[in-house]
Design an enzyme around this catalytic site. Structure first.
Site, short mmCIF file in Angstrom:
data_model
loop_
_atom_site.label_atom_id
_atom_site.label_comp_id
_atom_site.label_asym_id
_atom_site.label_seq_id
_atom_site.Cartn_x
_atom_site.Cartn_y
_atom_site.Cartn_z
N TYR A 1 -2.67 -2.30 -10.66
CA TYR A 1 -2.72 -2.06 -9.22
C TYR A 1 -1.94 -3.16 -8.47
O TYR A 1 -1.13 -2.86 -7.58
CB TYR A 1 -4.18 -1.99 -8.75
CG TYR A 1 -4.31 -1.96 -7.25
CD1 TYR A 1 -3.97 -0.80 -6.53
CD2 TYR A 1 -4.74 -3.07 -6.54
CE1 TYR A 1 -4.06 -0.77 -5.15
CE2 TYR A 1 -4.84 -3.04 -5.16
CZ TYR A 1 -4.51 -1.90 -4.47
OH TYR A 1 -4.59 -1.87 -3.10
N VAL B 1 0.74 -3.60 4.05
CA VAL B 1 0.54 -4.88 4.72
C VAL B 1 1.79 -5.77 4.76
O VAL B 1 1.83 -6.73 5.52
CB VAL B 1 -0.61 -5.71 4.11
CG1 VAL B 1 -1.95 -5.15 4.45
CG2 VAL B 1 -0.44 -5.89 2.62
N SER C 1 0.79 -1.24 0.00
CA SER C 1 0.00 0.00 0.00
C SER C 1 0.82 1.28 0.00
O SER C 1 0.28 2.34 -0.27
CB SER C 1 -0.90 0.04 1.23
OG SER C 1 -2.18 -0.39 0.87
N LYS D 1 0.59 3.46 -2.95
CA LYS D 1 -0.56 4.35 -3.22
C LYS D 1 -0.16 5.82 -3.21
O LYS D 1 -0.70 6.64 -3.95
CB LYS D 1 -1.66 4.09 -2.18
CG LYS D 1 -2.29 2.71 -2.33
CD LYS D 1 -3.19 2.35 -1.16
CE LYS D 1 -3.80 0.96 -1.39
NZ LYS D 1 -4.40 0.36 -0.20
N TYR E 1 -4.27 3.78 7.68
CA TYR E 1 -5.50 2.99 7.81
C TYR E 1 -6.41 3.68 8.85
O TYR E 1 -6.40 4.90 8.97
CB TYR E 1 -5.20 1.53 8.19
CG TYR E 1 -4.25 0.83 7.24
CD1 TYR E 1 -4.55 0.72 5.89
CD2 TYR E 1 -3.05 0.30 7.67
CE1 TYR E 1 -3.70 0.06 5.01
CE2 TYR E 1 -2.18 -0.36 6.80
CZ TYR E 1 -2.51 -0.46 5.47
OH TYR E 1 -1.67 -1.08 4.60
N1 GLU Z 1 -2.14 -5.01 -2.44
C1 GLU Z 1 -2.82 -4.92 -1.21
C2 GLU Z 1 -4.32 -4.93 -1.39
O1 GLU Z 1 -4.85 -4.25 -2.22
C3 GLU Z 1 -2.35 -3.69 -0.52
C4 GLU Z 1 -2.93 -3.64 0.80
C5 GLU Z 1 -2.12 -2.83 1.78
O2 GLU Z 1 -0.90 -2.85 1.81
O3 GLU Z 1 -2.82 -2.18 2.57
O4 GLU Z 1 -5.02 -5.63 -0.71
#
Ligand code: GLU
Length: 336
Positions: free
Chosen positions: A198, A268, A73, A76, A250
């Site tokens: 993604y 994550v 994530s 992002k 989060y």
């Molecule tokens: N690729 C993960 C997902 O979309 C990223 C989640 C994350 O790191 O929060 O579930």
């Protein structure tokens, strides 16, 4: 400490402090490694590294700093920056909001009125953001993102195919979100290539030191402090850091802003980046996560760093530079 690669690690009070933090927290056993992407469940929970890169180009690091892991994530943040550069702020705001949700990163919720995903740091908003990356075909779009990572890090990166395919074959929830957004016209591209991009952006391999340099690039107005290459237009930095500050951790984002007080993003796989504007980038890697999905050791380390060096954005002392015996580098705060 592992092989130091091409970056010279230097001794200083910062190095001593992060070495001490590493020593104190390496025995902390709390947290659970993410297992919803099968490939991630195989990681060694003992891996632990801390790195700091300043806008002057100094890098301090301790622990498993050369261990490669998928960025997840944390991607992002950087992809949002690229989409801002590609589409402009006004257009981005019509597609992805900037409101924190207080919900989990993978919640399937859109804004009631606008039908936009709430922000680019939760999965729905990140998938919508990825759909806005420019390029004539999937290969060009992926290459543009890989080149973006290269500018931020200073060397080429690659996608871990096993994590990518693991996520692609199990990512039904993300697929459901993409369909919901397609239904509301928030995505107009084809769903599968968007999801592939993604999952690929999440499966790019980095180490802790790379993340610190990426964070330092954001701290340095978009210019990589090691290579002096511009990774993102400086006009996008304020927008990127704002959503990191309000939405990056989060459903712990509010408490993080209160206690640590600097823009951050976690993933994550156990990484956290934090940006002290005009001063430095911080990165911690430790896979066991708390109930909100943030690295347990990572949160502790950042809390202590913020406390020790007065990094909270609303703390007006300049303890970090005092401790280094230096005058503060030019910062956004004093308008340079
Ligand atoms: N690729 C993960 C997902 O979309 C990223 C989640 C994350 O790191 O929060 O579930």
């Amino acid at each position: 400490m592992g092989n130091q690669g091409e970056i010279e690690l230097i001794k200083s009070p910062i190095q001593g402090f992060i070495a001490d933090l590493h020593h104190r927290y390496q025995h902390l056993q709390d947290g659970v490694v993410a297992n919803y992407i099968p490939e991630l469940a195989k990681v060694n929970p003992k891996l632990f590294s801390i790195a700091i890169a300043t806008v002057n180009g100094d890098v301090y690091a301790v622990g498993d700093v050369d261990h490669l892991f998928t960025i997840q994530s944390i991607s992002k943040v950087f992809v949002y920056g690229q989409a801002l550069a590609d589409r402009g702020r006004d257009y981005m705001l019509t597609r992805v909001g900037v409101e924190p949700t207080g919900d989990a990163f993978n919640s399937i919720i859109l804004d009631e009125q606008s039908k936009r995903p709430h922000n680019p740091m939760v999965n729905a908003g990140a998938i919508a953001t990825t759909s806005l990356i420019k390029g004539n075909d999937p290969t060009e779009r992926l290459n543009r993102l890989l080149d973006m990572y290269r500018r931020y890090i200073g060397h080429d990166v690659f996608v871990d195919i096993s994590v990518f395919t693991s996520e692609r074959s199990t990512g039904h929830r993300n697929r459901a979100m993409a369909h919901l957004m397609l239904n509301f016209g928030m995505i107009d591209a084809q769903i599968e290539p968007v999801l592939d991009l993604y999952f690929q952006q999440c499966a790019v391999m980095v180490n802790c030191r790379d993340l610190a340099v990426m964070a330092a690039t954001l701290a340095n107005k978009g210019v990589n402090p090691l290579t002096q290459e511009t990774a993102v237009d400086s006009g996008c930095i304020k927008d990127i850091l704002s959503v990191m500050y309000t939405c990056g951790m989060y459903n712990f984002a509010g408490e993080w802003a209160y206690k640590v007080g600097i823009p951050a993003k976690s993933g994550v796989s156990g990484g956290i980046i934090a940006v002290v504007p005009g001063q430095m980038g911080i990165a911690v890697f430790s896979p066991p996560l708390d109930s909100r999905g943030n690295s347990v050791r990572g949160v502790k380390v950042c809390e202590e760093l913020s406390q020790e060096f007065g990094l909270h954005l609303f703390d007006c002392s300049s303890r970090f530079w005092d401790k280094l015996g230096m005058i503060a580098a030019p910062t956004f705060r004093n308008g340079n």
